[in-house]
Design an enzyme around this catalytic site. Structure first.
Site, PDB file in Angstrom:
ATOM      1  N   ARG A 113       0.842  -1.199   0.000  1.00  0.00           N
ATOM      2  CA  ARG A 113       0.000   0.000   0.000  1.00  0.00           C
ATOM      3  C   ARG A 113       0.879   1.252   0.000  1.00  0.00           C
ATOM      4  O   ARG A 113       1.947   1.287   0.630  1.00  0.00           O
ATOM      5  CB  ARG A 113      -0.879  -0.017   1.247  1.00  0.00           C
ATOM      6  CG  ARG A 113      -1.889   1.134   1.377  1.00  0.00           C
ATOM      7  CD  ARG A 113      -2.963   1.068   0.352  1.00  0.00           C
ATOM      8  NE  ARG A 113      -4.141   1.889   0.723  1.00  0.00           N
ATOM      9  CZ  ARG A 113      -5.028   2.325  -0.160  1.00  0.00           C
ATOM     10  NH1 ARG A 113      -4.902   2.029  -1.447  1.00  0.00           N
ATOM     11  NH2 ARG A 113      -6.071   3.044   0.243  1.00  0.00           N
ATOM     12  N   THR A 407      -9.093   0.270  -9.321  1.00  0.00           N
ATOM     13  CA  THR A 407      -8.521  -0.993  -8.934  1.00  0.00           C
ATOM     14  C   THR A 407      -8.683  -2.109  -9.964  1.00  0.00           C
ATOM     15  O   THR A 407      -9.487  -2.035 -10.868  1.00  0.00           O
ATOM     16  CB  THR A 407      -9.091  -1.427  -7.566  1.00  0.00           C
ATOM     17  OG1 THR A 407      -9.071  -0.308  -6.676  1.00  0.00           O
ATOM     18  CG2 THR A 407      -8.321  -2.529  -6.936  1.00  0.00           C
ATOM     19  N   GLU A 427      -6.257   3.855  -7.556  1.00  0.00           N
ATOM     20  CA  GLU A 427      -7.452   4.440  -6.950  1.00  0.00           C
ATOM     21  C   GLU A 427      -8.439   4.917  -8.005  1.00  0.00           C
ATOM     22  O   GLU A 427      -9.116   4.086  -8.586  1.00  0.00           O
ATOM     23  CB  GLU A 427      -7.107   5.565  -5.966  1.00  0.00           C
ATOM     24  CG  GLU A 427      -8.026   5.604  -4.737  1.00  0.00           C
ATOM     25  CD  GLU A 427      -9.398   6.210  -4.952  1.00  0.00           C
ATOM     26  OE1 GLU A 427      -9.547   7.129  -5.764  1.00  0.00           O
ATOM     27  OE2 GLU A 427     -10.338   5.758  -4.279  1.00  0.00           O
ATOM     28  N   ASP A 454      -7.949   8.404  -0.219  1.00  0.00           N
ATOM     29  CA  ASP A 454      -8.615   7.391   0.615  1.00  0.00           C
ATOM     30  C   ASP A 454      -8.551   7.752   2.099  1.00  0.00           C
ATOM     31  O   ASP A 454      -9.226   7.133   2.916  1.00  0.00           O
ATOM     32  CB  ASP A 454      -7.987   6.011   0.398  1.00  0.00           C
ATOM     33  CG  ASP A 454      -8.570   5.298  -0.810  1.00  0.00           C
ATOM     34  OD1 ASP A 454      -9.564   5.782  -1.373  1.00  0.00           O
ATOM     35  OD2 ASP A 454      -8.029   4.239  -1.199  1.00  0.00           O
ATOM     36  N   SER A 478      -8.001   1.032   3.036  1.00  0.00           N
ATOM     37  CA  SER A 478      -8.408   0.510   1.736  1.00  0.00           C
ATOM     38  C   SER A 478      -9.602  -0.422   1.895  1.00  0.00           C
ATOM     39  O   SER A 478      -9.866  -0.934   2.989  1.00  0.00           O
ATOM     40  CB  SER A 478      -7.242  -0.263   1.104  1.00  0.00           C
ATOM     41  OG  SER A 478      -7.648  -0.949  -0.056  1.00  0.00           O
ATOM     42  N   SER A 479     -10.321  -0.645   0.786  1.00  0.00           N
ATOM     43  CA  SER A 479     -11.388  -1.648   0.746  1.00  0.00           C
ATOM     44  C   SER A 479     -10.955  -2.903   0.012  1.00  0.00           C
ATOM     45  O   SER A 479     -11.752  -3.845  -0.103  1.00  0.00           O
ATOM     46  CB  SER A 479     -12.622  -1.065   0.053  1.00  0.00           C
ATOM     47  OG  SER A 479     -13.122   0.035   0.759  1.00  0.00           O
ATOM     48  N   GLY A 501     -13.489  -1.926  -7.388  1.00  0.00           N
ATOM     49  CA  GLY A 501     -14.794  -1.307  -7.182  1.00  0.00           C
ATOM     50  C   GLY A 501     -14.889  -0.364  -6.019  1.00  0.00           C
ATOM     51  O   GLY A 501     -15.996  -0.095  -5.546  1.00  0.00           O
ATOM     52  N   GLY A 502     -13.761   0.159  -5.500  1.00  0.00           N
ATOM     53  CA  GLY A 502     -13.840   1.079  -4.369  1.00  0.00           C
ATOM     54  C   GLY A 502     -14.450   0.395  -3.162  1.00  0.00           C
ATOM     55  O   GLY A 502     -14.238  -0.795  -2.907  1.00  0.00           O
TER      56      GLY A 502
END
Length: 596
Positions: A113, A407, A427, A454, A478-479, A501-502
């Site tokens: 990350r 993503t 992102e 984010d 993050s997701s 997909g966020g």
């Protein structure tokens, strides 16, 4: 090195031919399929190994690496390098990734990350004391985090790689030098993006003199990226994190014409990938292993699934092949509660302690029992509050609502049973809209991420700090939810999956897991199902996929429902009962599965 000397060094007399690196790569003579809208896909069955990625050229690179004797890690590196070239709107060497790896004995979680520069603080996205408009922050130097994907992949390769590092770059370098056909999805993304045109280099590279995007099928060469990848292949990731490439990244961030950022070459050279302890959670006959914070993915997915298990099933989960109103109601209500916890507690664990000192507290059976009891016959709407999974040293404020995007996902299972689930991102589509050429003075290059958006734009709410606020060196929440699944009795690998997909990654992954385990669907059938998403407020249903009766039933339960595009990019490979591998690729994007 001057630009003239650099060009001389790239001439055929001075560049080591790719064939000398030992990997015989053949660029496929195919055009990527259409990637806009919804396109039925068959699913793919293979006996020995499989690769699933978001673009056929990237999938093919991983396939050829496996055929050449590489393993899942090797293939993932090749896939990522090609995605940098052919899917620049979604991921690349200018961004970051989370990688889950299984080597037949242990599961590992590699954190690549991005990090905030040393000069960034909680006021990064405030102007005159007010949060910047989201897109103003995105398309700027402020939004760029120090890229992490290359350091992370190099660390994983050092521990597990089978083929030499340099050979894994051959497919991407070949395609960058010889050209690849622009896909429908890349064309559509370029056509729909105004901010990218504001970067002079990107405008010149991706658009014609009239400002029209590159046409579908047009051959696009990227000499700057080829040159940068050659350096990384020959010298390792230091070629990216130091020297001309790092200088170029820092220069472009610091000299953004509207909102420059503070990133320095010292920020870049000091980046470190981290190996974290994966979170593995029992879920009936399966054990689901996912990424820990700074990802909120696994914790939130498993909260949703845990609360779902505690609900009485009042009707079949599928109605005419799509999720029923009753199932959707329970899924959405569980999502509201899980996202309330996510907003309060989850952030970079190097800066924020877990409730009760252990992230597993958020998945404790007694806690999920309490949370599930809050789900009733009527929707709680936007009133869902976070629970109290454990004592905190700091009282955190609730994270304000912000968009999340972007993503790509890669799933691989090799012939020896090694597996990768890797979600990778810059992102937003095209990230910060800053194209860097790595100091080559050649056309093209790679896009820099906007991952710092984010973070919470507001560092505190009503005097209490937000856990996911900007701090120097911190990794934004993050997701991303790269997931490996195992059979609890035998310990055997069951599946590798994940999605872009966020924030909706969490919903896509959770519903796919439930469909695979409980609904008798294969990987492709599960990925074909329509989506439903809420982050705590309104509900978005995938447009045109649900009946008016289902929508009306949700509204009767108190949900505020709208329809819209929910463009997941799920990839899944599942080991079937006979030992074969069945792979699925999301019909909403241009990905495929390849294997033998």
């Amino acid at each position: 090195m001057s630009s003239n000397l650099f060009r001389l060094a790239l001439s055929s007399a001075f560049v080591l031919p790719l064939s000398a690196w030992g990997f015989s790569y053949e660029a496929p003579a195919v055009t990527p399929e259409v990637g806009s809208g919804f396109e039925e896909k068959p699913g793919w069955e293979n006996e020995h190994f499989a690769v699933a990625a978001a673009n056929p050229l990237a999938t093919d690179a991983g396939f050829q690496v496996l055929k050449a004797g590489g393993n899942a890690i090797d293939a993932a590196i090749a896939v990522q390098m090609v995605l940098t070239l052919v899917e620049p709107q979604s991921s690349g060497i200018g961004g970051g990734a989370f990688l889950m790896h299984y080597d037949g004995a242990q599961v590992q979680a590699y954190d690549g990350r991005e990090t905030a520069p040393a000069g960034a603080d909680g006021n990064l996205f405030l102007e005159n004391g007010e949060p910047l408009p989201f897109m103003d922050a995105v398309a700027s130097g402020l939004s760029v985090g120090v890229p992490g994907v290359l350091r992370m992949l190099e660390a994983a390769h050092a521990e597990h790689g089978a083929l030499p590092w340099a050979e894994l770059f051959v497919p991407a370098i070949t395609l960058a030098e010889e050209g690849f056909p622009v896909s429908q999805r890349l064309h559509t993304s370029l056509a729909n993006d105004e901010a990218l045109r504001q970067d002079p280099m990107a405008q010149h590279f991706y658009y014609d003199e009239e400002g029209e995007p590159l046409a579908v099928g047009e051959m696009l060469r990227n000499p700057a990226l080829a040159a940068v990848l050659r350096q990384i292949a020959e010298q390792g990731s230091d070629a990216f994190y130091t020297g001309a490439v790092a200088n170029d990244i820092a220069m472009r961030v610091q000299h953004h014409p509207v909102r420059p950022g503070s990133m320095t070459t010292e920020d870049i050279s000091s980046y470190t990938a981290v190996e974290r302890e994966p979170l593995c959670t029992p879920w009936d006959q399966w054990e689901v292993c996912g990424f820990p914070p700074p990802s909120s993915g696994h914790l939130t997915v498993m909260q949703i699934l845990g609360m779902q298990e505690r609900q009485p099933l009042r009707e079949a989960p599928l109605d005419s092949g799509v999720p029923s109103a009753s199932w959707l109601h329970q899924f959405l209500e569980a999502s509201r509660l899980a996202f309330a916890d996510r907003g309060r507690y989850i952030a970079d664990p190097d800066f924020v302690a877990a409730p009760g000192g252990d992230w597993a507290s958020m998945l404790a059976p007694d806690y999920l029992d309490q949370r599930a009891q809050l789900i009733g016959e009527q929707s709680m709407g936007s009133s869902a509050e976070p629970g109290n999974p454990g004592e905190l040293g700091t009282a955190w404020a609730q994270h304000p609502d912000q968009p999340e995007y972007g993503t790509s996902h890669i799933s691989i299972i090799d012939e020896d049973g090694n597996a990768v689930a890797m979600t990778t991102s810059i992102e937003q589509a095209f990230g910060s809209r800053i194209l860097a050429d790595g100091g080559t003075n050649l056309a093209g290059g790679f896009l820099l991420n906007n991952e710092l958006t984010d973070f919470s734009f507001e560092p505190e709410i009503d005097g209490e700090p937000v856990a996911n606020r900007v701090e120097p060196g911190k990794r934004p929440r993050s997701s991303m939810s790269p997931t490996l699944v195992f059979d609890r009795d035998s310990g055997e690998l069951v599946a590798s999956l994940g999605s872009p997909g966020g924030a909706a990654i969490i919903h896509y992954t959770a519903s796919t897991l439930e469909a695979l385990r409980d609904w008798g669907l294969n990987a492709q059938e599960a990925l074909n199902l329509p989506h439903a998403v809420t982050l705590g407020g309104d509900v978005t249903l995938e447009e045109g996929r649900f009946s008016e009766a289902t929508i009306a039933a949700l509204r009767e339960r108190g949900h505020t429902v709208k329809e819209g595009e929910l463009t997941s990019g799920l990839q899944a490979i599942v080991r079937q009962s006979d030992g074969t591998l069945f792979g699925g690729a999301d019909p909403r994007r241009e990905g495929v599965v390849m294997g033998e």
